[in-house]
Design an enzyme around this catalytic site. Structure first.
Site, PDB file in Angstrom:
ATOM      1  N   SER A 137       0.856  -1.186   0.000  1.00 14.36           N
ATOM      2  CA  SER A 137       0.000   0.000   0.000  1.00 14.36           C
ATOM      3  C   SER A 137       0.893   1.237   0.000  1.00 14.36           C
ATOM      4  O   SER A 137       1.703   1.423   0.902  1.00 14.36           O
ATOM      5  CB  SER A 137      -0.884  -0.028   1.254  1.00 14.36           C
ATOM      6  OG  SER A 137      -1.639   1.151   1.338  1.00 14.36           O
ATOM      7  N   LYS A 163      -1.345  -1.006  -4.201  1.00 15.06           N
ATOM      8  CA  LYS A 163      -2.521  -0.194  -3.870  1.00 15.06           C
ATOM      9  C   LYS A 163      -2.090   1.258  -3.741  1.00 15.06           C
ATOM     10  O   LYS A 163      -1.084   1.557  -3.088  1.00 15.06           O
ATOM     11  CB  LYS A 163      -3.115  -0.693  -2.555  1.00 15.06           C
ATOM     12  CG  LYS A 163      -4.193   0.189  -1.958  1.00 15.06           C
ATOM     13  CD  LYS A 163      -4.901  -0.530  -0.840  1.00 15.06           C
ATOM     14  CE  LYS A 163      -4.972   0.316   0.405  1.00 15.06           C
ATOM     15  NZ  LYS A 163      -5.778  -0.296   1.467  1.00 15.06           N
ATOM     16  N   LYS A 165      -3.195   5.223  -2.685  1.00 15.16           N
ATOM     17  CA  LYS A 165      -4.167   6.058  -2.000  1.00 15.16           C
ATOM     18  C   LYS A 165      -4.615   7.133  -2.988  1.00 15.16           C
ATOM     19  O   LYS A 165      -3.789   7.698  -3.726  1.00 15.16           O
ATOM     20  CB  LYS A 165      -3.536   6.718  -0.768  1.00 15.16           C
ATOM     21  CG  LYS A 165      -3.169   5.718   0.334  1.00 15.16           C
ATOM     22  CD  LYS A 165      -4.378   5.173   1.050  1.00 15.16           C
ATOM     23  CE  LYS A 165      -3.963   4.292   2.238  1.00 15.16           C
ATOM     24  NZ  LYS A 165      -5.127   3.674   2.901  1.00 15.16           N
ATOM     25  N   ASP A 190      -7.484   3.186  -2.903  1.00 12.11           N
ATOM     26  CA  ASP A 190      -8.181   3.342  -1.622  1.00 12.11           C
ATOM     27  C   ASP A 190      -8.366   4.830  -1.345  1.00 12.11           C
ATOM     28  O   ASP A 190      -7.394   5.587  -1.318  1.00 12.11           O
ATOM     29  CB  ASP A 190      -7.335   2.699  -0.503  1.00 12.11           C
ATOM     30  CG  ASP A 190      -8.029   2.740   0.854  1.00 12.11           C
ATOM     31  OD1 ASP A 190      -9.193   3.180   0.925  1.00 12.11           O
ATOM     32  OD2 ASP A 190      -7.396   2.307   1.837  1.00 12.11           O
ATOM     33  N   GLU A 217     -11.472   1.012  -3.150  1.00 16.14           N
ATOM     34  CA  GLU A 217     -11.752   0.791  -1.721  1.00 16.14           C
ATOM     35  C   GLU A 217     -12.288   2.055  -1.063  1.00 16.14           C
ATOM     36  O   GLU A 217     -11.715   3.134  -1.224  1.00 16.14           O
ATOM     37  CB  GLU A 217     -10.447   0.343  -1.046  1.00 16.14           C
ATOM     38  CG  GLU A 217     -10.590   0.013   0.423  1.00 16.14           C
ATOM     39  CD  GLU A 217      -9.267  -0.510   1.015  1.00 16.14           C
ATOM     40  OE1 GLU A 217      -8.357  -0.841   0.228  1.00 16.14           O
ATOM     41  OE2 GLU A 217      -9.166  -0.561   2.242  1.00 16.14           O
ATOM     42  N   ASP A 242     -13.892  -1.034   3.790  1.00 15.98           N
ATOM     43  CA  ASP A 242     -12.906  -1.115   4.876  1.00 15.98           C
ATOM     44  C   ASP A 242     -13.548  -0.463   6.109  1.00 15.98           C
ATOM     45  O   ASP A 242     -14.189  -1.140   6.919  1.00 15.98           O
ATOM     46  CB  ASP A 242     -11.607  -0.416   4.435  1.00 15.98           C
ATOM     47  CG  ASP A 242     -10.531  -0.360   5.510  1.00 15.98           C
ATOM     48  OD1 ASP A 242     -10.751  -0.855   6.626  1.00 15.98           O
ATOM     49  OD2 ASP A 242      -9.437   0.195   5.250  1.00 15.98           O
ATOM     50  N   LYS A 266      -9.615  -6.225   8.510  1.00 11.06           N
ATOM     51  CA  LYS A 266      -8.486  -5.823   9.346  1.00 11.06           C
ATOM     52  C   LYS A 266      -8.735  -6.374  10.740  1.00 11.06           C
ATOM     53  O   LYS A 266      -9.805  -6.151  11.312  1.00 11.06           O
ATOM     54  CB  LYS A 266      -8.376  -4.303   9.410  1.00 11.06           C
ATOM     55  CG  LYS A 266      -7.820  -3.691   8.133  1.00 11.06           C
ATOM     56  CD  LYS A 266      -7.708  -2.188   8.235  1.00 11.06           C
ATOM     57  CE  LYS A 266      -7.073  -1.645   6.967  1.00 11.06           C
ATOM     58  NZ  LYS A 266      -7.286  -0.193   6.819  1.00 11.06           N
ATOM     59  N   GLY A 294      -3.924  -3.731   6.511  1.00  8.95           N
ATOM     60  CA  GLY A 294      -3.108  -3.506   7.700  1.00  8.95           C
ATOM     61  C   GLY A 294      -3.212  -2.088   8.195  1.00  8.95           C
ATOM     62  O   GLY A 294      -3.806  -1.212   7.563  1.00  8.95           O
TER      63      GLY A 294
HETATM   64 MG    MG Z   1      -8.427   1.137   3.486  1.00  5.39          MG
END
Ligand code: MG
Length: 374
Positions: A137, A163, A165, A190, A217, A242, A266, A294
């Site tokens: 991520s 992934k 952001k 995400d 996400e 999430d 998570k 995570g």
């Molecule tokens: Mg997330």
């Protein structure tokens, strides 16, 4: 039957190798709480409270977790006899919310119980894999060029999925740039709930639908399950939840509404391994794909993530990257490492499968709590 006689907690900060920025904050170090339980027979179990410092991901903070441990969780558990970790978690079932704080105690109970029984944690949970596909991520980077450098470094390190952001104003441009450079990369994004259902934001999310993303996400805030369902109906790309799902009732609502086709489980957000495993069962039953996200855990929490990600329904790459990606020195040995994009599940040792460097933890602790049963 374990009976916890000593409950200890340590506030520990570790500097990050590379500072990390999401739609809400930027961090150069992380402070987590390590929980150490000792039972009447002298067995020890470790857990980690991986709460963010500030209430931007969820309502909890390191300070609220410390308060919950001291005031409610430790007193509920100390002196009580329990037979299994599920049974132990009944001790704090009256407590509403505070999932990150609970998770630290729940994982410590699982670690202690599996060590006592000589079973690897992953197998006790029902895990069937011996290796986990590791995704990575990446945070918001200042420029597209710096983002591409980060992607290149991790693809070369062997990570199987990347992934990114995203945030309003930072979405199509970075996604298109990464996709152009890596046409076949398993790529997902995400938003950490940073978008609204405004026409402008929905158009920006729809513009990502042709990028071949594995998932988008959490585009909308946690409570906006209906908005996620409306967006999912307009997109081919699966939505992943999430922050929206931290208990089984919310998962039931999400499934009923069709608010997403993927669930990021998570351990911290679900309140521990006991609830994470139940969420996995529900998701599998409803055909929802699952992976393990995570919270930049230190080695204790990271080992719990590896264990849960070995369950059969975790079919997508998980954020269980090696701890060296985040920290130069971790609190466990051996450290958790990804090789060729895979993390081995430690099946040779009972419990979380890693030894905690207790001296280091005590040395680094800025605050310590020690409570004993009467
Ligand atoms: Mg997330």
């Amino acid at each position: 039957m374990p009976q916890i006689v000593t409950f200890e907690a340590f506030r520990v900060s570790l500097p990050l190798v590379h500072s990390f920025e999401t739609s809400s904050h930027r961090k150069s170090y992380l402070e987590h709480i390590l929980v150490r339980l000792t039972d009447a027979g002298g067995a020890v179990g470790w857990g980690e409270v991986a709460s963010p410092s500030d209430p931007y991901f969820c309502t909890e903070t390191v300070d609220t977790c410390w308060l919950m441990l001291e005031r409610y969780l430790a007193p509920a558990l100390l002196g009580r006899e329990w037979s299994t970790p599920e049974d132990a978690s009944a001790a704090w079932s009256k407590l509403r919310g505070h999932h990150f704080a609970r998770a630290g105690v729940d994982v410590a109970c699982w670690d202690l119980w599996t060590r006592t029984n000589g079973v690897p944690l992953a197998r006790a949970l029902g895990g069937t894999r011996d290796r986990i596909e590791a995704g990575v991520s990446l945070g918001l980077e200042p420029t597209v060029g710096e983002l591409l450098d980060q992607v290149k470094r991790h693809v070369e390190d062997g990570y199987r999925r990347v992934k990114l952001k995203i945030a309003p104003g930072w979405d199509a441009e970075p996604v298109d740039a990464v996709r152009a450079a890596y046409p076949d990369l398993a790529l997902q994004v995400d938003a950490n709930g940073g978008y609204t259902e405004s026409a402008e934001h929905v158009a920006a999310l729809e513009a990502l639908d042709d990028a071949g993303l594995v998932m988008i996400e959490q585009p909308f805030p946690p409570g906006a399950l209906a908005a996620h369902a409306r967006l999912q109906a307009r997109l081919r790309t699966p939505l992943c939840l999430d922050e929206s799902v931290d208990d089984l009732d919310q998962l039931d609502t999400a499934v009923t509404l069709g608010a997403g086709r993927v669930l990021n489980i998570k351990v911290s957000r679900m309140g521990g391994l006991t609830q994470a495993r139940r969420a996995h069962e529900v998701a599998v039953r409803h055909g929802i794909a699952v992976w393990c996200g995570g919270m930049h855990e230190f080695g204790v929490g990271r080992a719990a993530n590896v264990a849960v990600a070995s369950l059969p329904g975790f079919t997508l790459p998980s954020d269980v990257s090696g701890s060296d990606k985040y920290y130069t020195r971790d609190v466990v040995s051996p450290p958790i490492r990804a090789r060729d994009g895979l993390v081995s599940v430690p099946l040779e040792h009972p419990g979380i499968g890693h030894e905690v460097d207790e001296e280091l933890v005590r040395d680094l602790a800025s605050r310590t709590l020690r409570l004993t049963s009467a």
